[in-house]
Scaffold this active site. Structure first.
Site, PDB file in Angstrom:
ATOM      1  N   MET A 338       0.834  -1.408   0.139  1.00 46.93           N
ATOM      2  CA  MET A 338       0.007   0.000  -0.034  1.00 46.93           C
ATOM      3  C   MET A 338       0.843   1.253  -0.076  1.00 46.93           C
ATOM      4  SD  MET A 338      -3.101  -1.205  -0.159  1.00 46.93           S
ATOM      5  CE  MET A 338      -4.089   0.221  -0.075  1.00 46.93           C
ATOM      6  N   VAL A 414       1.948   0.773   7.930  1.00 50.59           N
ATOM      7  CA  VAL A 414       2.608  -0.184   8.301  1.00 50.59           C
ATOM      8  C   VAL A 414       1.901  -1.489   8.608  1.00 50.59           C
ATOM      9  CG1 VAL A 414       4.149   1.353   9.435  1.00 50.59           C
ATOM     10  CG2 VAL A 414       2.557   0.453  10.745  1.00 50.59           C
ATOM     11  N   GLU A 416      -0.552  -4.180   9.992  1.00 46.52           N
ATOM     12  CA  GLU A 416      -1.853  -4.079  10.756  1.00 46.52           C
ATOM     13  C   GLU A 416      -2.085  -4.524  12.174  1.00 46.52           C
ATOM     14  OE1 GLU A 416      -4.214  -2.200   9.445  1.00 46.52           O
ATOM     15  OE2 GLU A 416      -6.312  -2.927   9.563  1.00 46.52           O
ATOM     16  N   HIS A 464      -8.220   5.697   3.899  1.00 45.88           N
ATOM     17  CA  HIS A 464      -8.369   4.286   3.580  1.00 45.88           C
ATOM     18  C   HIS A 464      -8.227   4.148   2.136  1.00 45.88           C
ATOM     19  CE1 HIS A 464     -10.680   0.015   3.182  1.00 45.88           C
ATOM     20  NE2 HIS A 464      -9.161  -0.112   3.379  1.00 45.88           N
TER      21      HIS A 464
HETATM   22  P1  NAD Z   1       2.652  -4.792   3.948  1.00 47.51           P
HETATM   23  O1  NAD Z   1       3.013  -5.907   4.834  1.00 47.51           O
HETATM   24  O2  NAD Z   1       2.913  -4.934   2.168  1.00 47.51           O
HETATM   25  O3  NAD Z   1       3.583  -3.627   4.093  1.00 47.51           O
HETATM   26  C1  NAD Z   1       3.876  -3.143   5.310  1.00 47.51           C
HETATM   27  C2  NAD Z   1       5.359  -2.333   5.431  1.00 47.51           C
HETATM   28  O4  NAD Z   1       5.281  -1.757   6.766  1.00 47.51           O
HETATM   29  C3  NAD Z   1       6.204  -3.302   5.305  1.00 47.51           C
HETATM   30  O5  NAD Z   1       7.170  -2.904   4.085  1.00 47.51           O
HETATM   31  C4  NAD Z   1       7.216  -3.302   6.613  1.00 47.51           C
HETATM   32  O6  NAD Z   1       8.270  -3.473   6.413  1.00 47.51           O
HETATM   33  C5  NAD Z   1       6.758  -1.683   7.066  1.00 47.51           C
HETATM   34  N1  NAD Z   1       6.599  -1.776   8.333  1.00 47.51           N
HETATM   35  C6  NAD Z   1       6.280  -2.428   9.373  1.00 47.51           C
HETATM   36  N2  NAD Z   1       6.626  -1.842  10.642  1.00 47.51           N
HETATM   37  C7  NAD Z   1       7.213  -0.749  10.390  1.00 47.51           C
HETATM   38  C8  NAD Z   1       7.620   0.507  11.230  1.00 47.51           C
HETATM   39  N3  NAD Z   1       7.776   0.253  12.652  1.00 47.51           N
HETATM   40  N4  NAD Z   1       8.159   1.447  10.675  1.00 47.51           N
HETATM   41  C9  NAD Z   1       8.263   1.483   9.229  1.00 47.51           C
HETATM   42  N5  NAD Z   1       7.825   0.396   8.610  1.00 47.51           N
HETATM   43  C10 NAD Z   1       7.302  -0.458   8.962  1.00 47.51           C
HETATM   44  O7  NAD Z   1       1.304  -4.317   4.178  1.00 47.51           O
HETATM   45  P2  NAD Z   1       0.057  -3.599   3.200  1.00 47.51           P
HETATM   46  O8  NAD Z   1      -0.607  -4.356   2.518  1.00 47.51           O
HETATM   47  O9  NAD Z   1       1.076  -2.709   2.499  1.00 47.51           O
HETATM   48  O10 NAD Z   1      -0.776  -2.859   4.233  1.00 47.51           O
HETATM   49  C11 NAD Z   1      -0.423  -1.944   5.121  1.00 47.51           C
HETATM   50  C12 NAD Z   1      -1.493  -1.326   5.799  1.00 47.51           C
HETATM   51  O11 NAD Z   1      -2.541  -0.872   4.740  1.00 47.51           O
HETATM   52  C13 NAD Z   1      -2.219  -2.058   6.924  1.00 47.51           C
HETATM   53  O12 NAD Z   1      -2.645  -1.347   7.905  1.00 47.51           O
HETATM   54  C14 NAD Z   1      -3.488  -2.642   6.181  1.00 47.51           C
HETATM   55  O13 NAD Z   1      -4.372  -3.030   6.888  1.00 47.51           O
HETATM   56  C15 NAD Z   1      -3.705  -1.289   5.256  1.00 47.51           C
HETATM   57  N6  NAD Z   1      -4.414  -1.629   3.757  1.00 47.51           N
HETATM   58  C16 NAD Z   1      -4.085  -2.626   3.353  1.00 47.51           C
HETATM   59  C17 NAD Z   1      -4.774  -3.130   1.864  1.00 47.51           C
HETATM   60  C18 NAD Z   1      -4.507  -4.165   1.179  1.00 47.51           C
HETATM   61  O14 NAD Z   1      -5.279  -4.482   0.143  1.00 47.51           O
HETATM   62  N7  NAD Z   1      -3.308  -4.839   1.159  1.00 47.51           N
HETATM   63  C19 NAD Z   1      -5.845  -2.174   1.689  1.00 47.51           C
HETATM   64  C20 NAD Z   1      -6.082  -1.184   2.400  1.00 47.51           C
HETATM   65  C21 NAD Z   1      -5.467  -0.844   3.586  1.00 47.51           C
END
Ligand code: NAD
Length: 734
Positions: A338, A414, A416, A464
């Protein structure tokens, strides 16, 4: 406010210039159209005028018709809107035909004045229909310009002669992508396809138009369809070649629309029937089908949601009154799927981006995502190397929170996880200025709870995004209990900058879109467990206009995500958790290692290249198909009501604050049957009383989840509907 100006030069060439005062783009209104008609009359009547140029004073020609004109035509008709619309459309045809005939004798086809359309840039909808009735269309070689007839995209078809003229100019086969798919072309491609006649260097446009006018002969002014012996290119429908086109087009339209979009069918009918008769009769037929379509509740609902209300939301219809909150520098925390997408859309919109992850490689990988999208754009000639360099230069990928200094907006993406998000919030707030707004992209955690980690909860908001960020058009903005108006305004201004459509909702489990789509998926899975034929489930969904069946949708989003959400929801809801039957299927699929598309195995089978094949042949062994199958309509009602009742509950509970957002958000967020105009429009279409009756029947057979919400019952009892009760004048059906 004048839309057109008129000037005659020393050589007797009159130029009608479209330049609506106070607007960046020309859009046709009723008074503007009347003025154009008067100015054409003036030029034709003036003996010193040799010919006319219709052009624009702006960088583009026109974006099309203001669809409110159609709404007004309908409203003006009172009890007989069909008559009013038909007469209004025929009035437009008369003006366009006047331009086309340009004063010539209809028998000898002599004595007309040449009229040329000179297009500096984009020409859409009526902005192309007017040129199509001119004697020549000359466009500036402007690679950013788009030329076409996108009406079908909002549920109508080109109804000011564009359908009839384009078919006769290009033939049904060549015109099909423009009419049926709303294909848009650059000037050069439009010339190559036969849509326009000539492309010239931008600086030569006016001179070339004038040269053509002064050199035109009588024969140059006669449209092929007005000349003796005209034959439709590629053959008319009753000609063997043309017949094949129509059979093919008809099959293609039904395949693509599943028969639920009335516009495509009406368009094909207008083309087919129009091709059998002389031109003026064909225009009349086009007008009748157009009227028929405009009176169809589906087209009104689509225009309302996909054009009028979508635009209103984009222009800030629900924005709190706050000073401008344009974002200059955004900090994105988390460079995963994301975060990387959010960084791209932000940098692409000209915003400076600091992209942070825990490790430098992860941050860099997030930036590489932008590079990959831009490279794809370059290979498709949509992006220049210079643009790529500019966008990438705006993204700083780092692990250093200090780089966030000067950011006026943060978007956190980051993992969830409440604790990780809380830690990130505190770290960010230690380095950013006191005015910075903090947004979280969480999909499941309550904003109000997350805001507790913030020292400035009034500056904490949910933004979102949907995945993939660069493709999905909707962004949900979530107000937590403490979120202030400036944070909401900031989020809205940001969404406007990245050119997406916002809806603003209150904080509640799964916000709006996920709250409605999860029950849809669950209902499909539940049916599978009950023994409903999986093909019936999937096809029932598609035949009602859903882009993906529920089982395909789970495969796309992944089964382990479903498992994860199920576990978390069960934990949060305890005994009240209602979806045990669904979980049994999800968990069994996960046990089989069938985690969805990404694993090349899910409810569907996939080949090695990841291409979806048929439904998995192991489904029947795991969930035997019952001998008695439900009616198609019953399956469809279950799938639709599962989503729609959640939308009503969201409105009832105050999660949705504006019904426009409920409908627009549903179509753009999860592809809810666009032909319906959205869930609330659909309920209005079938009527609250019928909706309650369907709910009652489903409740008896399938249980309390289909209980009609009190609001729906109340509407039914009072003979009311959503848009009458909750819509302002501006939001009523077109
Ligand atoms: P992801 O696992 O692909 O990415 C998360 C990133 O955050 C990773 O690169 C990780 O290294 C980084 N991270 C973790 N802890 C950290 C910290 N303390 N400091 C800096 N970086 C950190 O996850 P994603 O799918 O991109 O989802 C991220 C957020 O977006 C979540 O809250 C999720 O619920 C939300 N979201 C996801 C979707 C989806 O379809 N995947 C859709 C809408 C919202």
């Amino acid at each position: 406010m004048t839309d057109f100006s008129y000037a005659v030069d020393a050589d007797g060439v009159a130029t009608i210039t479209w330049d609506t005062v106070g607007k960046s783009m020309n859009v046709m209104s009723q008074p503007a159209f009347e003025l154009l008609s008067d100015l054409v009359d003036k030029g034709l009547a003036d003996e010193t005028v040799k010919g006319l140029i219709i052009t624009s004073g702006k960088k583009d020609f026109a974006a099309g018709m203001d669809l409110n004109v159609i709404a007004n035509m309908k409203a003006a008709g009172g009890d007989n809107p069909a008559k009013s619309v038909f007469e209004g459309v025929m009035g437009m045809h008369a003006v366009m035909r006047k331009i086309e005939r340009a004063g010539m004798d209809p028998k000898t086809l002599k004595g007309g004045k040449p009229i040329v359309a000179a297009l500096p840039g984009t020409a859409l909808g009526i902005g192309l229909e007017i040129p199509l009735c001119c004697h020549r269309i000359i466009a500036a070689d402007n690679p950013r310009a788009k030329i076409g007839l996108p009406e079908i995209m909002v549920g109508i078809f080109p109804g000011a002669g564009g359908t009839t003229r384009l078919t006769r100019k290009m033939g049904a086969m060549m015109a099909a992508p423009y009419l049926l798919e709303g294909k848009l072309s650059t000037p050069k491609a439009a010339k190559a396809g036969g849509l326009i006649d000539e492309v010239v260097a931008p600086q030569d446009l006016q001179a070339r138009a004038k040269e053509w006018v002064l050199g035109a002969k009588d024969a140059d002014l006669v449209k092929p369809w007005d000349a003796k012996g005209y034959k439709m290119p590629g053959g008319a429908p009753y000609h063997p070649a043309g017949f094949m086109t129509f059979v093919g087009a008809s099959a293609m339209v039904h395949g693509k629309t599943m028969g639920v979009y009335p516009a495509a069918k009406a368009l094909l009918s207008a083309v087919y029937e129009g091709a059998l008769v002389p031109f003026d009769t064909a225009l009349r037929i086009e007008a009748r089908w157009f009227t028929n379509l405009l009176l169809n509740p589906s087209s009104s609902a689509m225009i309302r949601s996909l054009f009028i209300n979508k635009e209103a939301l984009e222009k800030g219809a629900v924005r709190p009154a706050q000073p401008d909150q344009t974002v200059k520098k955004v900090g994105i925390i988390g460079a995963g799927m994301m975060g990387a997408g959010i960084a791209y859309v932000s940098a692409n919109a000209g915003i400076e981006v600091v992209l942070i992850d825990a490790k430098q490689e992860a941050a860099d990988k997030g930036k590489t995502y932008s590079e990959a999208i831009l490279d794809k754009g370059i290979s498709r000639k949509k992006v220049t190397a210079e643009k790529k360099a500019d966008v990438l230069a705006r993204i700083t990928a780092t692990t250093e929170y200090a780089a966030l200094a000067g950011c006026d907006l943060i978007v956190e993406a980051v993992f969830e996880d409440m604790a990780i998000k809380a830690e990130v919030t505190a770290k960010v707030e230690a380095v950013v200025g006191p005015d910075c707004i903090f947004a979280t992209n969480t999909s499941t955690l309550p904003i109000t709870d997350l805001a507790r980690a913030s020292a400035r909860p009034e500056q904490f908001v949910g933004i979102h995004f949907f995945s993939p960020v660069d493709k999905m058009l909707l962004v949900e903005i979530i107000r937590g209990k403490a979120t202030g108006d400036r944070a909401v305004a900031k989020a809205l201004d940001y969404v406007r900058q990245i050119r997406k459509t916002p809806i603003v909702v209150n904080d509640a489990r799964f916000f709006y879109a996920n709250r409605c789509i999860i029950p849809y998926i669950n209902e499909g899975i539940r049916m599978l467990a009950e023994g409903v034929e999986p093909v019936l489930i999937e096809n029932a969904a598609k035949l009602v206009g859903m882009p993906l069946g529920p089982l395909q949708l789970v495969d796309e989003t992944s089964i382990d995500l479903g498992v994860k959400i199920a576990r978390a929801t069960r934990l949060a809801m305890g005994d009240a958790y209602p979806d045990g039957a669904v979980d049994a299927v999800l968990f069994a699929m996960a046990d089989h290692g069938r985690l969805g598309k990404k694993a090349n195995a899910g409810f569907y089978s996939y080949d090695e290249a990841g291409k979806r094949q048929g439904l998995w042949d192991g489904l029947a062994a795991a969930w035997p198909v019952a001998t008695e199958q439900p009616e198609l309509t019953e399956v469809q009602h279950r799938l639709l009501m599962a989503q729609v009742l959640e939308a009503v509950r969201a409105l009832e509970e105050g999660v949705l604050m504006d019904i426009r957002e409920g409908d627009v958000g549903a179509i753009l967020g999860w592809g809810f049957a666009p032909w319906s105009g959205g869930p609330l429009s659909w309920l209005d279409m079938i009527g609250a009383a019928r909706a309650v009756a369907i709910c009652d029947a489903l409740t008896t057979t399938y249980g309390a989840r289909f209980t009609a919400p009190a609001l729906l019952r109340d509407l039914a009892e009072k003979g009311d509907d959503f848009y009458s009760r909750f819509g302002s004048a501006a939001t009523k059906a077109a």
